[in-house]
Write a protein that holds these residues in place. Structure first.
Motif, PDB file in Angstrom:
ATOM      1  N   GLN A 210      19.248  60.855  85.221  1.00  0.00           N
ATOM      2  CA  GLN A 210      18.595  60.248  86.114  1.00  0.00           C
ATOM      3  C   GLN A 210      17.791  58.837  84.097  1.00  0.00           C
ATOM      4  N   GLU A 211      17.458  59.818  83.359  1.00  0.00           N
ATOM      5  CA  GLU A 211      17.190  58.408  82.660  1.00  0.00           C
ATOM      6  C   GLU A 211      17.816  60.184  81.295  1.00  0.00           C
ATOM      7  N   PHE A 212      17.927  59.385  80.137  1.00  0.00           N
ATOM      8  CA  PHE A 212      18.397  59.932  78.624  1.00  0.00           C
ATOM      9  C   PHE A 212      18.293  59.550  77.270  1.00  0.00           C
ATOM     10  N   ALA A 213      17.307  59.448  76.546  1.00  0.00           N
ATOM     11  CA  ALA A 213      17.135  58.238  75.709  1.00  0.00           C
ATOM     12  C   ALA A 213      17.099  59.276  74.368  1.00  0.00           C
ATOM     13  N   VAL A 214      17.760  58.769  73.294  1.00  0.00           N
ATOM     14  CA  VAL A 214      17.820  59.224  71.856  1.00  0.00           C
ATOM     15  C   VAL A 214      17.103  58.627  70.954  1.00  0.00           C
ATOM     16  N   GLN A 215      16.084  58.887  70.295  1.00  0.00           N
ATOM     17  CA  GLN A 215      15.805  57.729  69.375  1.00  0.00           C
ATOM     18  C   GLN A 215      16.386  57.600  67.723  1.00  0.00           C
ATOM     19  N   GLU A 216      16.984  58.498  67.828  1.00  0.00           N
ATOM     20  CA  GLU A 216      17.791  58.638  66.404  1.00  0.00           C
ATOM     21  C   GLU A 216      19.731  58.430  66.896  1.00  0.00           C
ATOM     22  N   GLU A 217      20.228  58.870  65.151  1.00  0.00           N
ATOM     23  CA  GLU A 217      21.788  59.138  65.540  1.00  0.00           C
ATOM     24  C   GLU A 217      22.098  60.127  66.304  1.00  0.00           C
ATOM     25  N   SER A 218      20.903  61.455  66.027  1.00  0.00           N
ATOM     26  CA  SER A 218      21.162  62.413  66.635  1.00  0.00           C
ATOM     27  C   SER A 218      20.041  63.258  66.493  1.00  0.00           C
ATOM     28  N   VAL A 219      19.494  64.282  67.187  1.00  0.00           N
ATOM     29  CA  VAL A 219      18.650  65.156  67.278  1.00  0.00           C
ATOM     30  C   VAL A 219      18.957  66.448  67.182  1.00  0.00           C
ATOM     31  N   THR A 220      18.796  67.423  67.277  1.00  0.00           N
ATOM     32  CA  THR A 220      19.094  69.040  66.543  1.00  0.00           C
ATOM     33  C   THR A 220      18.170  70.015  66.548  1.00  0.00           C
ATOM     34  N   PHE A 221      17.988  70.700  67.264  1.00  0.00           N
ATOM     35  CA  PHE A 221      16.993  72.035  67.179  1.00  0.00           C
ATOM     36  C   PHE A 221      17.824  72.977  67.823  1.00  0.00           C
ATOM     37  N   ARG A 222      17.613  74.349  67.388  1.00  0.00           N
ATOM     38  CA  ARG A 222      17.893  76.224  67.704  1.00  0.00           C
ATOM     39  C   ARG A 222      16.615  75.826  68.777  1.00  0.00           C
TER      40      ARG A 222
ATOM     41  N   GLN B  97      13.725  76.410  66.181  1.00  0.00           N
ATOM     42  CA  GLN B  97      13.348  76.812  64.988  1.00  0.00           C
ATOM     43  C   GLN B  97      14.375  75.628  64.561  1.00  0.00           C
ATOM     44  N   GLU B  98      14.532  76.116  62.954  1.00  0.00           N
ATOM     45  CA  GLU B  98      15.473  75.430  62.387  1.00  0.00           C
ATOM     46  C   GLU B  98      17.298  75.859  62.802  1.00  0.00           C
ATOM     47  N   PRO B  99      17.749  74.733  62.762  1.00  0.00           N
ATOM     48  CA  PRO B  99      19.100  75.200  63.685  1.00  0.00           C
ATOM     49  C   PRO B  99      20.466  75.947  62.624  1.00  0.00           C
ATOM     50  N   ASP B 100      21.131  76.971  62.800  1.00  0.00           N
ATOM     51  CA  ASP B 100      22.032  77.287  61.843  1.00  0.00           C
ATOM     52  C   ASP B 100      23.229  76.377  62.244  1.00  0.00           C
ATOM     53  N   GLU B 101      23.934  77.161  61.107  1.00  0.00           N
ATOM     54  CA  GLU B 101      24.930  76.196  60.499  1.00  0.00           C
ATOM     55  C   GLU B 101      26.113  76.263  61.218  1.00  0.00           C
ATOM     56  N   LEU B 102      26.406  75.578  62.459  1.00  0.00           N
ATOM     57  CA  LEU B 102      27.862  76.715  62.608  1.00  0.00           C
ATOM     58  C   LEU B 102      28.916  76.469  62.599  1.00  0.00           C
ATOM     59  N   LEU B 103      30.005  77.401  62.981  1.00  0.00           N
ATOM     60  CA  LEU B 103      31.568  77.458  63.206  1.00  0.00           C
ATOM     61  C   LEU B 103      31.515  75.960  63.372  1.00  0.00           C
TER      62      LEU B 103
ATOM     63  N   GLY C  95      10.109  66.075  68.000  1.00  0.00           N
ATOM     64  CA  GLY C  95      11.209  66.313  66.512  1.00  0.00           C
ATOM     65  C   GLY C  95      10.627  67.678  65.888  1.00  0.00           C
ATOM     66  N   TYR C  96      11.065  67.709  64.359  1.00  0.00           N
ATOM     67  CA  TYR C  96      11.209  68.694  63.849  1.00  0.00           C
ATOM     68  C   TYR C  96      10.096  69.366  64.250  1.00  0.00           C
ATOM     69  N   GLY C  97       9.982  70.666  63.919  1.00  0.00           N
ATOM     70  CA  GLY C  97       8.626  71.360  63.808  1.00  0.00           C
ATOM     71  C   GLY C  97       7.685  71.524  65.145  1.00  0.00           C
ATOM     72  N   TYR C  98       8.125  70.285  66.198  1.00  0.00           N
ATOM     73  CA  TYR C  98       7.531  69.804  67.317  1.00  0.00           C
ATOM     74  C   TYR C  98       8.558  71.131  68.349  1.00  0.00           C
ATOM     75  N   PRO C  99       7.428  72.085  69.905  1.00  0.00           N
ATOM     76  CA  PRO C  99       8.482  72.375  71.119  1.00  0.00           C
ATOM     77  C   PRO C  99       8.967  71.861  71.639  1.00  0.00           C
ATOM     78  N   LEU C 100       9.966  72.253  72.260  1.00  0.00           N
ATOM     79  CA  LEU C 100      10.628  71.084  73.511  1.00  0.00           C
ATOM     80  C   LEU C 100       9.601  71.875  75.044  1.00  0.00           C
ATOM     81  N   MET C 101       8.982  70.285  75.104  1.00  0.00           N
ATOM     82  CA  MET C 101       8.220  70.052  76.541  1.00  0.00           C
ATOM     83  C   MET C 101       9.247  70.159  77.752  1.00  0.00           C
TER      84      MET C 101
END
Length: 281
Positions: free
Chosen positions: A70-82, A136-142, A113-119
């Protein structure tokens, strides 16, 4: 106040903010790729991709398009986290997995963002629960580099046909052999278990076959232990696309329609079993 209308605490700007009227739409898709504890999440303006890998041999991706939310907002080109996928699923189903008729769990998901939890803010029947999940820091993926131009063979089947196959084939076999060919047997699944060899053939004009594009005969084997997790997505899906490239890498793309008729995709990539020699085929 509905979850989607709640302002960020202390005016904080979230890099990712998403709302769903029914959290079950997300949890059912995430269960389809839940064969390892951890997942990497990618958010772009197009939506959310959740990736799980095992042993550098198999990769699963759940795609949840922005339109599903119903709402989807991303403030950067991509946001990545593990994130720990097991914990995320436990939180999404904190009110239980089977809601009463006419009720659903509303979800608002925020990440700063980096270092913050997912709420996660979950609301059902006027009760709101807040969950904070460490990221967590994302791993490099295949990178399977599985683009459409490299696809050698592709078929699209109604999922019921593949569900029946997995029910009939001998799962004591270590491998599933897949033959795709412009000529007979067209599409064949084979196992080699305790009860001997078993083959299941699909003619290209079968009622279950929605598309058939095979350019050359390919026979590859895949470890059944790697393919078994994909049966979770198969159980939810209505159609499945089976593709191979020149090296025998396998793509299984499942089309899943949720309760509201919206369509999402889960895709599995699997390496061929390199222990099999040509003379064994």
């Amino acid at each position: 106040m509905p979850l989607s209308a709640q302002p960020p605490a202390s005016g904080q700007q979230y890099l990712l903010a998403a709302s769903l009227d029914n959290a079950r739409h997300l949890s059912s898709l995430l269960r389809a790729v839940h064969f390892q504890d951890h997942a990497t999440c990618f958010a772009t303006a197009n939506g959310l991709r959740v990736t799980v890998e095992d042993a550098k041999c198999i990769q699963a991706n759940a795609f949840i398009q922005a339109e599903i939310f119903q709402e989807f907002a991303v403030q950067e080109e991509s946001v990545t986290f593990r994130i720990n996928l097991s914990v995320l699923l436990d939180c999404l189903t904190i009110f239980g997995t089977s809601s009463l008729p006419g009720t659903s769990t509303a979800l608002r998901m925020c990440y700063s963002g980096y270092g913050y939890p997912l709420m996660l803010f979950l609301e059902e029947g006027g009760v709101v629960t807040v969950c904070k999940i460490n990221t967590q820091e994302p791993d490099e993926l295949l990178d399977f580099d599985f683009c459409s131009t490299k696809v050698v063979n592709k078929i699209i089947l109604q999922s019921e046909g593949l569900r029946e196959a997995f029910a009939e084939l001998d799962m004591t076999s270590e491998v599933l052999q897949i033959t795709m060919s412009p000529d007979k047997p067209y599409f064949r699944l084979s196992t080699f278990g305790n009860a001997g060899s078993a083959h299941l053939d699909y003619p290209k004009d079968s009622d279950l076959m929605e598309a058939f594009h095979c350019n050359q005969t390919q026979t590859n084997r895949y470890k059944i232990s790697l393919l078994k997790p994909s049966t979770k997505a198969l159980a939810l899906s209505c159609k499945v696309s089976v593709r191979t490239d020149a090296q025998g890498f396998l793509s299984l793309q499942y089309m899943i329609r949720n309760e509201d008729g919206q369509i999402c995709f889960v895709e599995y990539y699997c390496c061929p079993d390199e222990d099999i020699t040509e003379s064994e085929l």
